[in-house]
Write an enzyme that holds these catalytic residues in place. Sequence first.
Site, short mmCIF file in Angstrom:
data_model
loop_
_atom_site.label_atom_id
_atom_site.label_comp_id
_atom_site.label_asym_id
_atom_site.label_seq_id
_atom_site.Cartn_x
_atom_site.Cartn_y
_atom_site.Cartn_z
N ARG A 1 0.83 -1.21 0.00
CA ARG A 1 0.00 0.00 0.00
C ARG A 1 0.86 1.25 0.00
O ARG A 1 0.56 2.24 -0.68
CB ARG A 1 -0.96 -0.01 1.19
N LYS B 1 -2.45 7.14 1.03
CA LYS B 1 -2.22 7.44 2.45
C LYS B 1 -1.11 8.49 2.48
O LYS B 1 0.07 8.17 2.65
CB LYS B 1 -1.86 6.16 3.21
N GLU C 1 -16.09 6.80 5.62
CA GLU C 1 -15.33 6.13 6.69
C GLU C 1 -15.23 7.10 7.86
O GLU C 1 -15.76 8.20 7.81
CB GLU C 1 -13.93 5.76 6.18
#
Length: 285
Positions: free
Chosen positions: A52, A151, A184
């Site tokens: 990721r 991220k 989220e």
Amino acid sequence: MPRIIFMNDRLVPEEEARVSVFDHGLLYGDGVFEGLRSYAGRVFRLDTHLDRLWASARAICLEIPLPKNVVAKAVNDTLAANNLTDGYVRLVVTRGAGSLGLDPNRTHNPQVIVIADTISLYPAEFYSQGLKIVTAATQRVQSAALSPRIKSLNYLNNIMAKLEGLRAGCVEALMLNHKGEVAECTGDNVFVVRSGKLLTPPPDAGILEGITRNAVMELAHAAGIDCHEATLTRHDIYTADECFLTGTAAEVIPVVDLDGRTIGTGTPGPITARLTADFHKLVRQ
Ligand code: PMP
């Protein structure tokens, strides 16, 4: 005790771990990161976190200056250097120092930093009694503007929502996307249980595809609990039988109240309890 930090190619004492004031990670939030956890001396899904991180870096055209296996070793070495078997790891890659302009092509020396620390979990009663959360007015940033799947070091969108939650006396806040759908929470993914089935928003709802989320979906399948990605609105949470959040730091944590509406019975439900127990087993396997 001063911590030992990994910086680029070696372990250094905390006070020597410094970045330039010209680093675009500092100036613009230009960089990427991961939060990982180790249990009993083993990092949970290290390879998945590294994949990721590399995907986030690729999306912003940032070349991580070390190969994956070296970064993996750095994560383990940093935990060991700090005598941590159960700990939290923050892995950061900055764009590096440059000019005061935005141009990432005029930067050099991306910094690869690994910080390991003890994990500060929420208090035990949050897990036994469940969280009360509120919906933030701050929308999750649209994918067309900046993909939440990256991220990145720029977490202001989440911090704005977190501030709203904190001001309402809540440690987490729900974020909706620009269509008003559930995305989220500020640092956690969301699940609901309805009629024995588990539902969670899909990545294109504008979420970070959490590694804990994916692990919990696998655990649900293994336990024979029907689990699907589905577009959710707040109505689905208000009327759910159970709700919980997932994240590396929080693991699996029940939510019993959203915006002053009691969810289900107002206590953590059986499917949340089952998946929490299964998750605790999984991380120590
Ligand atoms: N969403 C956001 C915005 C997050 O910052 C995090 C924590 N990294 C998560 C979800 C949960 O992801 P993970 O399970 O991979 O920690």
